[in-house]
Design an enzyme around this catalytic site. Structure first.
Site, short mmCIF file in Angstrom:
data_model
loop_
_atom_site.label_atom_id
_atom_site.label_comp_id
_atom_site.label_asym_id
_atom_site.label_seq_id
_atom_site.Cartn_x
_atom_site.Cartn_y
_atom_site.Cartn_z
N ASN A 87 6.71 23.17 -58.49
CA ASN A 87 7.58 23.52 -59.60
C ASN A 87 9.00 23.70 -59.12
O ASN A 87 9.23 24.28 -58.05
CB ASN A 87 7.08 24.82 -60.25
CG ASN A 87 5.66 24.69 -60.77
OD1 ASN A 87 5.27 23.65 -61.28
ND2 ASN A 87 4.87 25.75 -60.63
N HIS A 100 7.20 25.18 -52.22
CA HIS A 100 5.76 25.28 -51.98
C HIS A 100 5.06 24.25 -52.84
O HIS A 100 5.51 23.93 -53.94
CB HIS A 100 5.25 26.69 -52.28
CG HIS A 100 5.72 27.24 -53.59
ND1 HIS A 100 6.99 27.79 -53.75
CD2 HIS A 100 5.13 27.31 -54.79
CE1 HIS A 100 7.13 28.18 -55.00
NE2 HIS A 100 6.02 27.89 -55.67
P1 AMP Z 1 5.65 29.05 -58.52
O1 AMP Z 1 5.51 29.83 -59.80
O2 AMP Z 1 5.38 27.59 -58.65
O3 AMP Z 1 6.97 29.36 -57.84
O4 AMP Z 1 4.49 29.56 -57.58
C1 AMP Z 1 4.56 30.75 -56.87
C2 AMP Z 1 3.14 31.10 -56.52
O5 AMP Z 1 3.15 32.04 -55.46
C3 AMP Z 1 2.34 31.74 -57.67
O6 AMP Z 1 1.20 30.93 -57.95
C4 AMP Z 1 1.97 33.12 -57.12
O7 AMP Z 1 0.68 33.52 -57.52
C5 AMP Z 1 2.06 32.90 -55.63
N1 AMP Z 1 2.35 34.07 -54.83
C6 AMP Z 1 3.37 34.96 -54.99
N2 AMP Z 1 3.33 35.88 -54.03
C7 AMP Z 1 2.30 35.57 -53.22
C8 AMP Z 1 1.75 36.15 -52.03
N3 AMP Z 1 2.27 37.26 -51.48
N4 AMP Z 1 0.65 35.57 -51.48
C9 AMP Z 1 0.12 34.46 -52.04
N5 AMP Z 1 0.60 33.87 -53.14
C10 AMP Z 1 1.67 34.41 -53.72
#
Ligand code: AMP
Ligand code: ZN
Length: 114
Positions: A87, A100
């Site tokens: 995203n 990511h």
């Molecule tokens: P996005 O919304 O595409 O930026 O994705 C960010 C992702 O990071 C989301 O799916 C969250 O659930 C995940 N996320 C945020 N903090 C953590 C963390 N500490 N460990 C693992 N996943 C995380």
């Protein structure tokens, strides 16, 4: 990068469930899984968004897809199918500003996404 949660995961300053790591990337379980298999594959290098990618990152991005491929095979979802999605910025649904790639699988994924 200070105050970047994913840089802190790379530095092991905060806990995560790492499933793959090498010199350039880390893959770990998403904290809020949206599918039976939901991993995040991130570069160790801090790059805020997809639009910040440079020519010099081309090999890194290709490597991320090779890692996704390997994890999908190891998890047994390569044949059934899976999704890799990244995203970008607010309207794209980005909430963490360190690029990511979501690797999602283990169920039938819908299209189009919301
Ligand atoms: P996005 O919304 O595409 O930026 O994705 C960010 C992702 O990071 C989301 O799916 C969250 O659930 C995940 N996320 C945020 N903090 C953590 C963390 N500490 N460990 C693992 N996943 C995380
Ligand atoms: Zn970062």
């Amino acid at each position: 990068m200070e105050d970047c949660i994913f840089c802190k995961i790379v530095a092991k300053e905060i806990e995560s469930d790492i499933v793959y790591e090498d010199d350039r990337v880390v893959a770990f379980k998403d904290i809020e899984p949206q599918a039976p298999i939901h991993y995040l594959i991130i570069p160790k290098k801090h790059i805020p968004t997809l639009v910040d990618l440079q020519e010099e990152d081309n090999n890194l991005v290709g490597h991320i897809y090779q890692v996704a491929n390997k994890i999908a095979k190891d998890e047994g979802i390569a044949k059934d199918g899976f999704r890799v999605v990244s995203n970008c910025n607010k309207a794209g649904g980005q909430t963490v500003y360190h690029i990511h790639y979501h690797l999602l699988g283990g169920r039938n994924l819908q299209w189009p996404p919301g």
